[in-house]
Design a protein around this motif. Structure first.
Motif, PDB file in Angstrom:
ATOM      1  N   THR A 293       0.812  -1.223   0.000  1.00  0.00           N
ATOM      2  CA  THR A 293       0.000   0.000   0.000  1.00  0.00           C
ATOM      3  C   THR A 293       0.845   1.272   0.000  1.00  0.00           C
ATOM      4  OG1 THR A 293      -0.069   0.080   2.412  1.00  0.00           O
ATOM      5  CG2 THR A 293      -1.854  -1.099   1.335  1.00  0.00           C
ATOM      6  N   ALA A 294       2.117   1.185   0.408  1.00  0.00           N
ATOM      7  CA  ALA A 294       2.989   2.363   0.564  1.00  0.00           C
ATOM      8  C   ALA A 294       2.355   3.403   1.473  1.00  0.00           C
ATOM      9  CB  ALA A 294       3.345   2.982  -0.787  1.00  0.00           C
ATOM     10  N   SER A 295       1.601   2.939   2.454  1.00  0.00           N
ATOM     11  CA  SER A 295       0.998   3.882   3.406  1.00  0.00           C
ATOM     12  C   SER A 295       1.016   3.288   4.811  1.00  0.00           C
ATOM     13  CB  SER A 295      -0.439   4.197   2.980  1.00  0.00           C
ATOM     14  OG  SER A 295      -1.131   4.820   4.046  1.00  0.00           O
ATOM     15  N   SER A 296       1.737   3.956   5.726  1.00  0.00           N
ATOM     16  CA  SER A 296       1.763   3.482   7.118  1.00  0.00           C
ATOM     17  C   SER A 296       0.380   3.593   7.736  1.00  0.00           C
ATOM     18  CB  SER A 296       2.701   4.318   7.980  1.00  0.00           C
ATOM     19  OG  SER A 296       3.973   4.366   7.453  1.00  0.00           O
ATOM     20  N   ALA A 297      -0.372   4.634   7.340  1.00  0.00           N
ATOM     21  CA  ALA A 297      -1.696   4.826   7.922  1.00  0.00           C
ATOM     22  C   ALA A 297      -2.629   3.696   7.507  1.00  0.00           C
ATOM     23  CB  ALA A 297      -2.269   6.175   7.489  1.00  0.00           C
TER      24      ALA A 297
ATOM     25  N   ASN B  79       6.866   8.475  13.673  1.00  0.00           N
ATOM     26  CA  ASN B  79       8.145   7.749  13.650  1.00  0.00           C
ATOM     27  C   ASN B  79       8.339   7.077  12.305  1.00  0.00           C
ATOM     28  OD1 ASN B  79      10.561   6.477  14.668  1.00  0.00           O
ATOM     29  ND2 ASN B  79       9.380   4.589  14.818  1.00  0.00           N
ATOM     30  N   MET B  80       9.060   7.721  11.408  1.00  0.00           N
ATOM     31  CA  MET B  80       9.244   7.173  10.064  1.00  0.00           C
ATOM     32  C   MET B  80      10.727   7.065   9.761  1.00  0.00           C
ATOM     33  SD  MET B  80       6.359   8.930   7.779  1.00  0.00           S
ATOM     34  CE  MET B  80       4.662   9.019   8.262  1.00  0.00           C
ATOM     35  N   ASP B  81      11.310   5.943  10.138  1.00  0.00           N
ATOM     36  CA  ASP B  81      12.745   5.763   9.922  1.00  0.00           C
ATOM     37  C   ASP B  81      13.100   5.761   8.444  1.00  0.00           C
ATOM     38  OD1 ASP B  81      12.492   5.329  12.595  1.00  0.00           O
ATOM     39  OD2 ASP B  81      13.652   3.468  12.639  1.00  0.00           O
ATOM     40  N   GLY B  82      12.291   5.021   7.676  1.00  0.00           N
ATOM     41  CA  GLY B  82      12.588   4.903   6.248  1.00  0.00           C
ATOM     42  C   GLY B  82      12.514   6.270   5.573  1.00  0.00           C
ATOM     43  N   THR B  83      11.521   7.048   5.958  1.00  0.00           N
ATOM     44  CA  THR B  83      11.350   8.382   5.377  1.00  0.00           C
ATOM     45  C   THR B  83      12.497   9.296   5.809  1.00  0.00           C
ATOM     46  OG1 THR B  83       8.972   8.026   5.457  1.00  0.00           O
ATOM     47  CG2 THR B  83       9.709  10.290   5.131  1.00  0.00           C
ATOM     48  N   ALA B  84      12.907   9.192   7.073  1.00  0.00           N
ATOM     49  CA  ALA B  84      14.012  10.034   7.561  1.00  0.00           C
ATOM     50  C   ALA B  84      15.287   9.732   6.762  1.00  0.00           C
ATOM     51  CB  ALA B  84      14.235   9.778   9.048  1.00  0.00           C
TER      52      ALA B  84
ATOM     53  N   ALA C 166       5.921  14.366   7.864  1.00  0.00           N
ATOM     54  CA  ALA C 166       5.376  13.723   6.662  1.00  0.00           C
ATOM     55  C   ALA C 166       4.126  12.930   7.010  1.00  0.00           C
ATOM     56  CB  ALA C 166       6.418  12.792   6.051  1.00  0.00           C
ATOM     57  N   ALA C 167       3.107  13.041   6.146  1.00  0.00           N
ATOM     58  CA  ALA C 167       1.884  12.268   6.371  1.00  0.00           C
ATOM     59  C   ALA C 167       2.175  10.799   6.056  1.00  0.00           C
ATOM     60  CB  ALA C 167       0.781  12.797   5.470  1.00  0.00           C
ATOM     61  N   ALA C 168       1.357   9.905   6.643  1.00  0.00           N
ATOM     62  CA  ALA C 168       1.618   8.476   6.450  1.00  0.00           C
ATOM     63  C   ALA C 168       0.899   7.948   5.220  1.00  0.00           C
ATOM     64  CB  ALA C 168       1.183   7.720   7.705  1.00  0.00           C
ATOM     65  N   VAL C 169       1.094   8.635   4.091  1.00  0.00           N
ATOM     66  CA  VAL C 169       0.421   8.255   2.847  1.00  0.00           C
ATOM     67  C   VAL C 169       1.458   8.162   1.730  1.00  0.00           C
ATOM     68  CG1 VAL C 169      -1.740   9.361   3.530  1.00  0.00           C
ATOM     69  CG2 VAL C 169      -0.050  10.677   2.266  1.00  0.00           C
ATOM     70  N   PRO C 170       1.095   7.518   0.599  1.00  0.00           N
ATOM     71  CA  PRO C 170       2.080   7.370  -0.479  1.00  0.00           C
ATOM     72  C   PRO C 170       2.675   8.703  -0.933  1.00  0.00           C
ATOM     73  CG  PRO C 170       0.176   5.997  -0.917  1.00  0.00           C
ATOM     74  CD  PRO C 170      -0.156   6.810   0.297  1.00  0.00           C
ATOM     75  N   SER C 171       3.964   8.683  -1.214  1.00  0.00           N
ATOM     76  CA  SER C 171       4.715   9.825  -1.765  1.00  0.00           C
ATOM     77  C   SER C 171       4.913  10.996  -0.807  1.00  0.00           C
ATOM     78  CB  SER C 171       4.068  10.392  -3.041  1.00  0.00           C
ATOM     79  OG  SER C 171       4.114   9.434  -4.036  1.00  0.00           O
ATOM     80  N   ALA C 172       4.420  10.896   0.425  1.00  0.00           N
ATOM     81  CA  ALA C 172       4.549  12.031   1.349  1.00  0.00           C
ATOM     82  C   ALA C 172       6.023  12.375   1.567  1.00  0.00           C
ATOM     83  CB  ALA C 172       3.880  11.698   2.676  1.00  0.00           C
ATOM     84  N   GLY C 173       6.865  11.369   1.588  1.00  0.00           N
ATOM     85  CA  GLY C 173       8.294  11.593   1.816  1.00  0.00           C
ATOM     86  C   GLY C 173       8.898  12.496   0.755  1.00  0.00           C
ATOM     87  N   LEU C 174       8.435  12.327  -0.471  1.00  0.00           N
ATOM     88  CA  LEU C 174       8.992  13.145  -1.542  1.00  0.00           C
ATOM     89  C   LEU C 174       8.474  14.579  -1.461  1.00  0.00           C
ATOM     90  CD1 LEU C 174      10.930  12.864  -3.803  1.00  0.00           C
ATOM     91  CD2 LEU C 174       9.070  12.311  -5.338  1.00  0.00           C
TER      92      LEU C 174
ATOM     93  N   ARG D  61      10.450   2.172   1.921  1.00  0.00           N
ATOM     94  CA  ARG D  61      10.580   2.989   3.130  1.00  0.00           C
ATOM     95  C   ARG D  61       9.360   2.847   4.038  1.00  0.00           C
ATOM     96  NH1 ARG D  61      10.378   7.460  -0.931  1.00  0.00           N
ATOM     97  NH2 ARG D  61       8.403   8.508  -0.584  1.00  0.00           N
ATOM     98  N   THR D  62       8.185   2.618   3.448  1.00  0.00           N
ATOM     99  CA  THR D  62       7.002   2.406   4.288  1.00  0.00           C
ATOM    100  C   THR D  62       7.154   1.112   5.103  1.00  0.00           C
ATOM    101  OG1 THR D  62       5.697   3.506   2.590  1.00  0.00           O
ATOM    102  CG2 THR D  62       4.470   2.320   4.265  1.00  0.00           C
ATOM    103  N   SER D  63       7.712   0.070   4.476  1.00  0.00           N
ATOM    104  CA  SER D  63       7.940  -1.186   5.216  1.00  0.00           C
ATOM    105  C   SER D  63       8.864  -0.930   6.394  1.00  0.00           C
ATOM    106  CB  SER D  63       8.569  -2.251   4.310  1.00  0.00           C
ATOM    107  OG  SER D  63       7.845  -2.378   3.123  1.00  0.00           O
ATOM    108  N   VAL D  64       9.920  -0.133   6.157  1.00  0.00           N
ATOM    109  CA  VAL D  64      10.856   0.178   7.248  1.00  0.00           C
ATOM    110  C   VAL D  64      10.148   0.998   8.324  1.00  0.00           C
ATOM    111  CG1 VAL D  64      12.999   1.393   7.817  1.00  0.00           C
ATOM    112  CG2 VAL D  64      12.857   0.043   5.727  1.00  0.00           C
ATOM    113  N   ASN D  65       9.326   1.963   7.906  1.00  0.00           N
ATOM    114  CA  ASN D  65       8.583   2.788   8.873  1.00  0.00           C
ATOM    115  C   ASN D  65       7.737   1.915   9.800  1.00  0.00           C
ATOM    116  OD1 ASN D  65       9.592   5.009   7.568  1.00  0.00           O
ATOM    117  ND2 ASN D  65       7.707   5.552   6.499  1.00  0.00           N
ATOM    118  N   VAL D  66       6.995   1.000   9.189  1.00  0.00           N
ATOM    119  CA  VAL D  66       6.074   0.165   9.962  1.00  0.00           C
ATOM    120  C   VAL D  66       6.860  -0.811  10.864  1.00  0.00           C
ATOM    121  CG1 VAL D  66       4.409  -1.728   9.723  1.00  0.00           C
ATOM    122  CG2 VAL D  66       4.145   0.345   8.360  1.00  0.00           C
TER     123      VAL D  66
HETATM  124  N1  ASP Z   1       4.611   6.435   2.314  1.00  0.00           N
HETATM  125  C1  ASP Z   1       5.302   6.591   3.560  1.00  0.00           C
HETATM  126  C2  ASP Z   1       4.473   6.082   4.710  1.00  0.00           C
HETATM  127  O1  ASP Z   1       3.278   6.052   4.625  1.00  0.00           O
HETATM  128  C3  ASP Z   1       5.736   8.001   3.806  1.00  0.00           C
HETATM  129  C4  ASP Z   1       6.725   8.398   2.748  1.00  0.00           C
HETATM  130  O2  ASP Z   1       6.339   8.700   1.626  1.00  0.00           O
HETATM  131  O3  ASP Z   1       7.931   8.353   3.025  1.00  0.00           O
HETATM  132  O4  ASP Z   1       5.009   5.702   5.719  1.00  0.00           O
END
Ligand code: ASP
Length: 416
Positions: free
Chosen positions: A258-262, A294-299, A336-344, A379-384
């Motif tokens: 899903t590429a979304s932590s939320a 807490n988004m390690d992958g995004t950081a 960053a929001a926990a949704v796809p592409s927020a990191g970018l 990165r979302t997998s790492v975040n979760v």
């Molecule tokens: N998609 C990521 C997430 O939901 C955030 C990001 O884009 O880095 O955790």
């Protein structure tokens, strides 16, 4: 077949189908993936409300809550800081931006995602002026803050109203967990469609243009996932990483698809409670907040991405400028929001901090967008995974000895 194997099979089938069927298939199955993500999102707000309220009501306010809060924030900062440093090291070692070309990787417009523009705004928005509005948006931080305060208020009540409300929210939470259980049963089909869509629509020439960049980010994320976080599990929680990985198979697959932590949060909560064996009191505190801040992958990505852009532009960042990048990357990952592409989207905040702006920067970020989806999935997998490590480590430190035990429910391969 255990559910996590079914999900894995769904992902592989989706990959093959997407590569063979191309855009035609992607168009046809796109709605199925979207439907699945809607089901997940449907669960989030009531699940977070009930889970936090019932968890915090059982902890009570005061010292115990304060202690848990301090441990949680301590873990978030430690794990994210490690991630940023890994990102910094990877880009300085591999230097993916030197001589890179983005021909063939021109991207479209960035999605519109609301991001706080300063730290004070982040704090301000934590307190909702209207709870219903926060739930409708949904504004996760505001929902979390309200739920924690409401839970504390319940704990402060006299016996009878406290018991009535605690039992009500606990029962509602159990119902939401059961509902999450229904949703996850259709996950194999959902992830099939999500992966098929990504595989069917991604142009390969874009990937080849930025191969070294992708390798640097993916390599950094892999290091964090397979070395740094397992080390934290061993050193801080005395937990065998292999057991934790096995218990987290479903949320990992879901985060990747899903590429979304939320959107993954319901599945994460469920796995951390039923498989890892963390109490609701701790998981309800660590996981929703973790998914949001807490988004390690995004950081890691923020830091590595900005250094990559600087390298491409031939800008030599001094040591102190790199330090600024490290700190702002950490803050950007919180915002960053926990949704796809927020990191970018939030990468512009970090770029600004070292005065990198202008049309050239926009073109490079556009190219990064063209190939962002697979990196976002990673990165979302790492975040979760990092959130779940935090929950397990904190639970152990609070004396929950059954966490990630070898003979836990997942060991018996119990279907969800
Ligand atoms: N998609 C990521 C997430 O939901 C955030 C990001 O884009 O880095 O955790």
């Amino acid at each position: 077949m255990a559910l996590h194997w079914q999900i894995l099979a769904g992902m592989l089938a989706g990959l093959v189908a997407g590569l063979v069927g191309g855009e035609g298939l992607a168009d046809r199955v796109g709605w199925i993936g979207a439907l699945f993500v809607r089901l997940l999102k449907m669960v989030i707000v009531p699940l977070v409300f009930t889970s936090i309220i019932s968890g915090v009501a059982s902890i009570g306010g005061g010292r115990r809550l304060g202690g848990l809060f301090a441990k949680t924030i301590g873990y978030y900062v430690l794990s994210s800081a490690l991630a940023v440093l890994i990102g910094l090291a990877m880009v300085n070692l591999l230097r993916p931006g030197v001589g890179a070309s983005i021909v063939g990787a021109e991207g479209g417009a960035l999605p519109e995602i609301e991001t706080p523009s300063s730290v004070s705004e982040l704090f301000l928005k934590m307190v909702p002026t209207n709870v219903v509005d926060a739930a409708a948006t949904p504004d996760m931080l505001a929902i979390i803050v309200f739920s924690i305060l409401f839970g504390v208020a319940i704990a402060s009540l006299p016996d009878r109203p406290r018991t009535v409300l605690s039992e009500f929210f606990d029962a509602a939470f159990q119902a939401m967990m059961a509902l999450t259980g229904f949703v996850i049963r259709v996950a194999p089909i959902g992830v099939f469609a999500l992966i098929a869509r990504v595989a069917g629509t991604s142009g390969l020439e874009a990937f080849s243009a930025l191969l070294v960049y992708m390798a640097a980010i993916a390599g950094g994320l892999a290091l964090h996932l397979f070395v740094a976080l397992p080390l934290l599990l061993i050193l801080l929680g005395r937990i065998r990483p292999s057991v934790h990985f096995r218990n987290m198979a479903e949320p990992l697959a879901m985060a990747f698809s899903t590429a979304s932590s939320a959107a993954t949060l319901p599945i994460t909560l469920r796995a951390v409670e039923t498989k890892v064996g963390v109490s609701n009191r701790i998981s309800s505190f660590v996981l929703p907040m973790g998914a949001t801040v807490n988004m390690d992958g995004t950081a890691l990505y923020e830091c590595a991405g900005v250094l990559f852009i600087a390298q491409m532009l031939g800008v030599d960042l001094s040591f102190s400028q790199q330090l600024v990048v490290v700190v702002t990357a950490l803050l950007a990952s919180i915002g960053a929001a926990a949704v796809p592409s927020a990191g970018l989207v939030v990468i512009f905040l970090v770029l600004e901090s070292v005065n990198l702006r202008g049309p050239q920067v926009d073109v490079i970020v556009g190219a990064m967008l063209a190939i962002d989806r697979p990196l976002d999935m990673l990165r979302t997998s790492v975040n979760v995974f990092s959130d779940s490590c935090g929950a397990a480590i904190i639970a152990r430190s609070e004396g929950e000895s059954g966490v990630d035990s070898d003979d836990g429910p997942a060991a018996a391969d119990a279907p969800a």
